[in-house]
Design a protein around this motif. Structure first.
Motif, PDB file in Angstrom:
ATOM      1  N   HIS A   7       0.616  -1.264   0.037  1.00  0.00           N
ATOM      2  CA  HIS A   7       0.447   0.070   0.207  1.00  0.00           C
ATOM      3  C   HIS A   7       1.164   1.194  -0.033  1.00  0.00           C
ATOM      4  O   HIS A   7       1.532   1.834   0.890  1.00  0.00           O
ATOM      5  CB  HIS A   7      -1.163  -0.216   1.300  1.00  0.00           C
ATOM      6  N   LEU A   8       0.596   2.025  -1.224  1.00  0.00           N
ATOM      7  CA  LEU A   8       1.825   3.166  -0.981  1.00  0.00           C
ATOM      8  C   LEU A   8       0.947   3.979  -2.352  1.00  0.00           C
ATOM      9  O   LEU A   8       0.092   3.526  -2.629  1.00  0.00           O
ATOM     10  CB  LEU A   8       2.540   3.340  -1.748  1.00  0.00           C
ATOM     11  N   HIS A   9       1.263   5.280  -2.776  1.00  0.00           N
ATOM     12  CA  HIS A   9       0.933   6.578  -3.598  1.00  0.00           C
ATOM     13  C   HIS A   9       1.759   7.017  -4.679  1.00  0.00           C
ATOM     14  O   HIS A   9       2.976   6.939  -3.818  1.00  0.00           O
ATOM     15  CB  HIS A   9      -0.494   7.656  -2.817  1.00  0.00           C
ATOM     16  N   LEU A  10       1.420   7.557  -5.619  1.00  0.00           N
ATOM     17  CA  LEU A  10       1.983   7.867  -6.517  1.00  0.00           C
ATOM     18  C   LEU A  10       3.085   9.640  -5.952  1.00  0.00           C
ATOM     19  O   LEU A  10       2.148   9.917  -4.882  1.00  0.00           O
ATOM     20  CB  LEU A  10       1.204   8.551  -7.479  1.00  0.00           C
ATOM     21  N   PRO A  11       3.918   9.756  -6.046  1.00  0.00           N
ATOM     22  CA  PRO A  11       4.473  11.066  -5.128  1.00  0.00           C
ATOM     23  C   PRO A  11       3.934  12.110  -5.344  1.00  0.00           C
ATOM     24  O   PRO A  11       3.456  12.324  -6.996  1.00  0.00           O
ATOM     25  CB  PRO A  11       6.013  10.839  -5.376  1.00  0.00           C
ATOM     26  N   ARG A  12       3.589  13.504  -5.168  1.00  0.00           N
ATOM     27  CA  ARG A  12       3.000  14.915  -5.569  1.00  0.00           C
ATOM     28  C   ARG A  12       3.812  15.518  -6.102  1.00  0.00           C
ATOM     29  O   ARG A  12       4.786  15.733  -5.233  1.00  0.00           O
ATOM     30  CB  ARG A  12       1.743  14.869  -4.519  1.00  0.00           C
ATOM     31  N   THR A  13       3.321  16.627  -6.798  1.00  0.00           N
ATOM     32  CA  THR A  13       4.276  17.680  -7.189  1.00  0.00           C
ATOM     33  C   THR A  13       3.251  19.669  -6.670  1.00  0.00           C
ATOM     34  O   THR A  13       1.952  18.724  -6.455  1.00  0.00           O
ATOM     35  CB  THR A  13       4.845  18.032  -8.039  1.00  0.00           C
ATOM     36  N   GLN A  14       3.895  20.407  -5.584  1.00  0.00           N
ATOM     37  CA  GLN A  14       3.528  20.875  -5.720  1.00  0.00           C
ATOM     38  C   GLN A  14       3.284  22.149  -6.316  1.00  0.00           C
ATOM     39  O   GLN A  14       2.308  23.154  -5.849  1.00  0.00           O
ATOM     40  CB  GLN A  14       4.135  21.181  -3.962  1.00  0.00           C
ATOM     41  N   GLY A  29       6.370   8.070 -11.930  1.00  0.00           N
ATOM     42  CA  GLY A  29       6.611   6.587 -11.531  1.00  0.00           C
ATOM     43  C   GLY A  29       8.053   6.486 -11.700  1.00  0.00           C
ATOM     44  O   GLY A  29       8.133   5.500 -10.959  1.00  0.00           O
ATOM     45  N   GLU A  30       8.443   7.359 -12.670  1.00  0.00           N
ATOM     46  CA  GLU A  30       9.923   7.315 -12.402  1.00  0.00           C
ATOM     47  C   GLU A  30      10.877   7.057 -10.600  1.00  0.00           C
ATOM     48  O   GLU A  30      11.346   6.371 -10.675  1.00  0.00           O
ATOM     49  CB  GLU A  30      10.722   7.733 -13.469  1.00  0.00           C
ATOM     50  N   LEU A  31      10.166   8.569 -10.246  1.00  0.00           N
ATOM     51  CA  LEU A  31      10.395   8.671  -9.214  1.00  0.00           C
ATOM     52  C   LEU A  31       9.688   7.264  -8.345  1.00  0.00           C
ATOM     53  O   LEU A  31      10.971   7.079  -7.245  1.00  0.00           O
ATOM     54  CB  LEU A  31       9.748   9.968  -8.201  1.00  0.00           C
ATOM     55  N   LEU A  32       8.415   7.081  -8.426  1.00  0.00           N
ATOM     56  CA  LEU A  32       8.220   5.937  -6.965  1.00  0.00           C
ATOM     57  C   LEU A  32       9.266   4.448  -7.405  1.00  0.00           C
ATOM     58  O   LEU A  32       9.963   4.312  -6.341  1.00  0.00           O
ATOM     59  CB  LEU A  32       6.784   5.496  -7.490  1.00  0.00           C
ATOM     60  N   ARG A 233       4.987  10.378  -0.343  1.00  0.00           N
ATOM     61  CA  ARG A 233       6.298  11.211  -1.461  1.00  0.00           C
ATOM     62  C   ARG A 233       7.722  10.013  -1.412  1.00  0.00           C
ATOM     63  O   ARG A 233       7.977   9.709  -0.606  1.00  0.00           O
ATOM     64  CB  ARG A 233       6.588  12.466  -0.554  1.00  0.00           C
ATOM     65  N   VAL A 234       8.335  10.748  -1.638  1.00  0.00           N
ATOM     66  CA  VAL A 234       9.595  10.384  -2.407  1.00  0.00           C
ATOM     67  C   VAL A 234      10.424  10.545  -1.099  1.00  0.00           C
ATOM     68  O   VAL A 234      10.509  11.643  -0.445  1.00  0.00           O
ATOM     69  CB  VAL A 234      10.441  10.221  -3.338  1.00  0.00           C
ATOM     70  N   SER A 235      11.508   9.603  -0.625  1.00  0.00           N
ATOM     71  CA  SER A 235      12.209  10.176   0.244  1.00  0.00           C
ATOM     72  C   SER A 235      13.146  11.015   0.491  1.00  0.00           C
ATOM     73  O   SER A 235      13.603  11.049  -0.647  1.00  0.00           O
ATOM     74  CB  SER A 235      13.128   9.193   0.746  1.00  0.00           C
ATOM     75  N   GLY A 236      13.374  12.548   1.497  1.00  0.00           N
ATOM     76  CA  GLY A 236      14.070  12.982   0.919  1.00  0.00           C
ATOM     77  C   GLY A 236      13.587  14.284   0.723  1.00  0.00           C
ATOM     78  O   GLY A 236      11.581  14.700   0.008  1.00  0.00           O
ATOM     79  N   ARG A 237      13.568  15.643   0.169  1.00  0.00           N
ATOM     80  CA  ARG A 237      13.064  16.889  -0.181  1.00  0.00           C
ATOM     81  C   ARG A 237      13.505  17.334  -1.628  1.00  0.00           C
ATOM     82  O   ARG A 237      14.574  18.494  -1.976  1.00  0.00           O
ATOM     83  CB  ARG A 237      14.082  17.986   0.910  1.00  0.00           C
ATOM     84  N   LEU A 238      12.980  16.593  -2.556  1.00  0.00           N
ATOM     85  CA  LEU A 238      13.022  17.056  -4.284  1.00  0.00           C
ATOM     86  C   LEU A 238      12.894  17.884  -4.382  1.00  0.00           C
ATOM     87  O   LEU A 238      11.622  17.597  -3.888  1.00  0.00           O
ATOM     88  CB  LEU A 238      12.920  15.339  -4.865  1.00  0.00           C
TER      89      LEU A 238
END
Length: 286
Positions: A7-14, A29-32, A233-238
């Motif tokens: 269970h997880l979700h696609l990373p989001r962008t602000q 998809g690539e980030l995930l 979200r992906v780990s870190g502060r991209l």
């Protein structure tokens, strides 16, 4: 050992994305997949949500990465052809099941008891399509469904407990655990351990979480429990990715894996079931 995030979700962008929807879906998809690679996770199950994980994005990511991603989708239970939509899910590569949220929108648990989801649930039972339930604050409602549809595979998301950052934890955080444990009497009910570190008041590896999870494992057995992260979200502060607000159990993706994977009191057989075997069997991860 194969590892599946159930269970997880696609990373989001602000930030606004000015390069077209297709390239944005590629980016997600690539980030995930990069996140999975970095943590050593083999496969992940995306869960759609109308607010922050649109169905179209999940479907696109699965199509782009069929060897790494699968998905659970949320359907409109009021659609006239919802039974036909459920039946067609089994023919779609990488689409594993359905999600029902009894806690959103507010009052949805009442709609559930009034029969608003009956057509969807009956079709899912008939075609053996697993249904994942976000039932925070209404775990007795899961018992109603399990009793009415004994051949329907049901999976309780997030231990059925209120979790940060989108919900305020109960006080104490594990107050409703007894309601979850009571569901162990239904053989068609399984549990995702997703988001458990968010309920910790201690630093990594969150030792105060383990006694509660051990109760869940003992009640349901590892063959009805599956590891998951609920990562948004992906780990870190991209750049371009909105950071989640800090809270006591704030954690990275790798920490969401290793707090449990590295426990010495889990046997190899328990690990194999918890980190992949149960998801393969219950959700039908291909």
């Amino acid at each position: 050992m194969e590892i599946i995030d159930a269970h997880l979700h696609l990373p989001r962008t602000q930030r606004p994305w000015d390069h077209g929807d297709e390239s944005f879906l590629d980016l997600q998809g690539e980030l995930l997949v990069a996140q999975l690679d970095a943590a050593g996770v083999d496969v992940a199950v995306l869960v759609s949500h109308p607010l922050f994980a649109p169905r179209v994005g999940c479907e696109a990511a699965v199509a782009r990465h069929p060897d790494r991603l699968a998905a659970v989708l949320q359907l409109d239970e009021t659609a006239r052809d919802v039974a036909e939509q459920v039946a067609r899910l089994r023919t779609r590569p990488g689409i594993l099941g359905l999600r029902v949220t009894t806690t959103w929108p507010p009052g949805n648990s009442g709609r559930l008891r009034a029969g608003a989801y009956e057509t969807l649930l009956a079709a899912a039972e008939r075609h053996r399509v697993p249904v994942c339930l976000l039932a925070t604050g209404d775990l007795p409602g899961v018992a109603v469904i399990a009793r009415a549809h004994p051949a329907l595979p049901l999976v309780v998301d997030h231990l059925g407990l209120a979790q940060p950052p989108y919900q305020t934890p109960d006080d104490p955080a594990w107050r409703d655990l007894a309601h979850l444990l009571a569901l162990a009497e239904f053989p068609n009910v399984s549990v995702k351990l997703s988001g458990a570190p968010t309920l910790s008041a201690a630093p990594y590896p969150y030792p105060d979480v383990w006694p509660h999870l051990r109760q869940v494992l003992d009640a349901f057995g590892v063959d009805r429990c599956m590891w998951a992260t609920d990562q948004h979200r992906v780990s870190g502060r991209l750049p371009g990715l909105d950071p989640l607000p800090r809270y006591p159990g704030y954690h990275s993706y790798a920490q969401a894996l290793h707090y449990l994977l590295d426990r010495l009191d889990l046997s190899p057989a328990e690990q194999a079931a918890l980190f992949g075997g149960t998801a393969r069997r219950v959700l039908g991860v291909p």
